[in-house]
Design a protein around this motif. Structure first.
Motif, short mmCIF file in Angstrom:
data_model
loop_
_atom_site.label_atom_id
_atom_site.label_comp_id
_atom_site.label_asym_id
_atom_site.label_seq_id
_atom_site.Cartn_x
_atom_site.Cartn_y
_atom_site.Cartn_z
N TYR A 184 0.84 -1.20 0.00
CA TYR A 184 0.00 0.00 0.00
C TYR A 184 0.88 1.25 0.00
CZ TYR A 184 0.76 0.38 5.13
OH TYR A 184 1.31 0.50 6.39
N VAL A 185 0.34 2.30 -0.59
CA VAL A 185 1.05 3.58 -0.67
C VAL A 185 0.80 4.38 0.59
CG1 VAL A 185 1.32 5.73 -1.96
CG2 VAL A 185 0.82 3.59 -3.18
N SER A 186 1.86 4.97 1.10
CA SER A 186 1.73 5.78 2.31
C SER A 186 2.82 6.84 2.32
CB SER A 186 1.83 4.90 3.56
OG SER A 186 1.54 5.65 4.71
N GLU A 187 2.89 7.60 3.42
CA GLU A 187 3.96 8.57 3.60
C GLU A 187 5.04 7.97 4.50
OE1 GLU A 187 2.47 12.79 4.10
OE2 GLU A 187 0.60 11.67 4.20
N ARG A 188 6.24 8.50 4.38
CA ARG A 188 7.38 7.92 5.07
C ARG A 188 7.17 7.72 6.58
NH1 ARG A 188 12.41 8.84 7.40
NH2 ARG A 188 14.04 7.43 6.60
N PRO A 189 6.62 8.71 7.32
CA PRO A 189 6.42 8.48 8.76
C PRO A 189 5.51 7.30 9.05
CG PRO A 189 6.31 10.81 8.28
CD PRO A 189 6.31 10.11 6.95
N GLU A 190 4.43 7.15 8.26
CA GLU A 190 3.54 6.01 8.47
C GLU A 190 4.25 4.71 8.12
OE1 GLU A 190 0.71 2.89 8.15
OE2 GLU A 190 1.94 3.63 6.47
N GLY A 191 5.12 4.74 7.09
CA GLY A 191 5.87 3.55 6.72
C GLY A 191 6.82 3.11 7.83
N ILE A 192 7.51 4.08 8.42
CA ILE A 192 8.39 3.78 9.56
C ILE A 192 7.56 3.22 10.71
CG2 ILE A 192 9.95 4.77 11.28
CD1 ILE A 192 10.73 6.86 9.16
N SER A 193 6.40 3.83 10.93
CA SER A 193 5.49 3.37 11.99
C SER A 193 5.07 1.93 11.75
CB SER A 193 4.27 4.28 12.05
OG SER A 193 3.29 3.77 12.92
N ALA A 194 4.75 1.60 10.49
CA ALA A 194 4.32 0.24 10.16
C ALA A 194 5.42 -0.77 10.44
CB ALA A 194 3.90 0.17 8.69
N GLU A 195 6.65 -0.42 10.05
CA GLU A 195 7.80 -1.31 10.32
C GLU A 195 8.02 -1.49 11.82
OE1 GLU A 195 11.07 -0.88 6.75
OE2 GLU A 195 11.11 0.59 8.37
N THR A 196 7.85 -0.41 12.55
CA THR A 196 8.07 -0.46 13.99
C THR A 196 7.01 -1.31 14.68
OG1 THR A 196 9.02 1.77 13.93
CG2 THR A 196 8.31 0.96 16.08
N ALA A 197 5.77 -1.19 14.21
CA ALA A 197 4.66 -1.91 14.83
C ALA A 197 4.62 -3.39 14.44
CB ALA A 197 3.34 -1.25 14.47
N ASN A 198 5.10 -3.72 13.25
CA ASN A 198 5.00 -5.10 12.76
C ASN A 198 6.30 -5.50 12.07
OD1 ASN A 198 4.38 -7.50 11.33
ND2 ASN A 198 2.22 -6.93 11.19
N GLN A 199 7.03 -6.43 12.65
CA GLN A 199 8.32 -6.85 12.10
C GLN A 199 8.20 -7.55 10.75
OE1 GLN A 199 10.07 -9.57 14.88
NE2 GLN A 199 8.44 -11.10 14.71
N ASN A 200 6.97 -7.90 10.35
CA ASN A 200 6.76 -8.54 9.05
C ASN A 200 6.61 -7.54 7.91
OD1 ASN A 200 6.78 -11.20 10.09
ND2 ASN A 200 4.63 -10.97 10.73
N PHE A 201 6.59 -6.24 8.25
CA PHE A 201 6.42 -5.21 7.23
C PHE A 201 7.75 -4.56 6.87
CE2 PHE A 201 1.77 -4.16 8.59
CZ PHE A 201 1.34 -5.37 8.06
N LYS A 202 7.83 -4.09 5.63
CA LYS A 202 9.02 -3.37 5.19
C LYS A 202 8.59 -2.15 4.36
CE LYS A 202 13.30 -3.60 2.55
NZ LYS A 202 14.21 -4.42 1.70
N MET A 203 9.22 -1.04 4.61
CA MET A 203 8.96 0.19 3.87
C MET A 203 9.93 0.30 2.70
SD MET A 203 9.27 4.13 5.21
CE MET A 203 11.05 4.00 5.41
N ILE A 204 9.40 0.57 1.52
CA ILE A 204 10.23 0.73 0.32
C ILE A 204 10.31 2.21 -0.04
CG2 ILE A 204 10.53 0.14 -2.11
CD1 ILE A 204 10.70 -2.29 -0.31
N GLU A 205 11.54 2.75 -0.06
CA GLU A 205 11.76 4.10 -0.55
C GLU A 205 12.33 4.00 -1.96
OE1 GLU A 205 12.97 7.12 2.57
OE2 GLU A 205 13.83 5.29 3.45
N PHE A 206 11.88 4.89 -2.84
CA PHE A 206 12.17 4.74 -4.26
C PHE A 206 13.23 5.69 -4.79
CE2 PHE A 206 7.64 3.55 -3.74
CZ PHE A 206 7.72 2.22 -4.14
N LYS A 207 14.05 5.14 -5.70
CA LYS A 207 14.94 5.98 -6.51
C LYS A 207 14.11 6.58 -7.64
CE LYS A 207 18.98 3.05 -5.59
NZ LYS A 207 19.99 2.13 -6.19
#
Length: 281
Positions: free
Chosen positions: A205-228
């Motif tokens: 799902y598409v989100s903003e960076r703070p929410e992505g970091i939050s998702a990774e922090t809350a669930n170790q099964n999630f990963k945030m992808i930052e794009f080139k």
């Protein structure tokens, strides 16, 4: 006859006195209600978009009680709302409101401001005004760790992937920039979106960076992808501002307060709330 008239006169005077007293009491109550309204700063947010805002069960880490509920609200938006309320010299009141109901709540006068991770898009500016920005972020994709899309570097790597975003946000509209993507139905809130990702209903799902970091922090099964090679967005899309009613004098007042919050302080606040967010988020 004179006796009867006197009795009638007394009854009349008593009635007038009683009615006048009731009117005075009513006016006093109305004046008190107006005075109480003037002393509060009513802020609307959904309390479900960590780390910008979330719901928690107590006042730990600066949580503020949600009006009419037993729960409390915390997060970056709440910390900014506190600073604004203090600058205005008013008591902060948090009104928990569904995302789609925030603008109607503002235009109807139920709340004084929207501080909910909202971007000042052109479409929203047609209905409400916005202050200067109080945060700016980039778009990311949140996926399952160890999955097919874990090593993606471009949005085009998600060709054929089942991708979604939150309803009525630009997060959802930018999905169309991915060629041959399997765009899924938008969802009401991020709690539902994270559940869908965990269960495999969606690939990301598409989100903003703070929410992505939050998702990774809350669930170790999630990963945030930052794009080139990321999404094409405008400055207003990735900025976050306070929503106020059209023509409100709060715009200028809040802007003065926001100017006193440096970018370094914004970053420090965001880092702290991400650390403090409830694990359930």
């Amino acid at each position: 006859m004179r006796t009867k008239l006197s009795v009638l006169m007394i009854i009349f005077l008593l009635t007038v006195t009683i009615l006048t007293g009731c009117g005075t009491s009513s006016n006093v109550k109305n004046s008190e209600a107006i005075a109480n309204e003037d002393r509060t700063f009513k802020v609307g947010l959904e309390a479900g978009y960590a780390p910008f805002n979330w719901t928690q069960m107590d006042d730990s880490n600066g949580g503020v009680k949600i009006d009419g509920a037993k729960e409390f609200a915390g997060g970056y938006d709440v910390e900014i709302a506190k600073k604004i309320a203090e600058g205005l010299g008013k008591e902060l009141v948090i009104i928990k409101t569904e995302w789609d109901g925030l603008v109607p709540a503002l235009t109807s006068g139920k709340i004084d401001a929207i501080i909910a991770g909202m971007s000042p898009t052109d479409e929203r500016k047609e209905a409400i005004d916005f202050t200067d920005n109080y945060y700016k972020s980039n778009l990311v994709m949140v996926v399952k760790k160890g999955g097919k899309y874990e090593n993606a570097t471009s949005i085009q790597d998600f060709k054929g992937a089942k991708i979604t975003g939150q309803l009525n946000t630009f997060h959802y509209s930018v999905i169309d920039q991915i060629k041959d993507v399997d765009k899924q139905t938008a969802m009401d809130n991020f709690t539902a979106i994270r559940v869908a990702l965990e269960s495999g209903i969606i690939d990301g799902y598409v989100s903003e960076r703070p929410e992505g970091i939050s998702a990774e922090t809350a669930n170790q099964n999630f990963k945030m992808i930052e794009f080139k090679d990321g999404f094409n967005t405008s400055d207003d899309d990735t900025a976050i501002a306070v929503g106020v009613a059209k023509g409100s004098d709060l715009t200028e007042k809040i802007n003065k307060i926001l100017k006193g919050i440096t970018e370094e302080e914004q970053t420090a606040i965001m880092d702290t709330v991400i650390k403090n967010q409830p694990s359930a988020e």
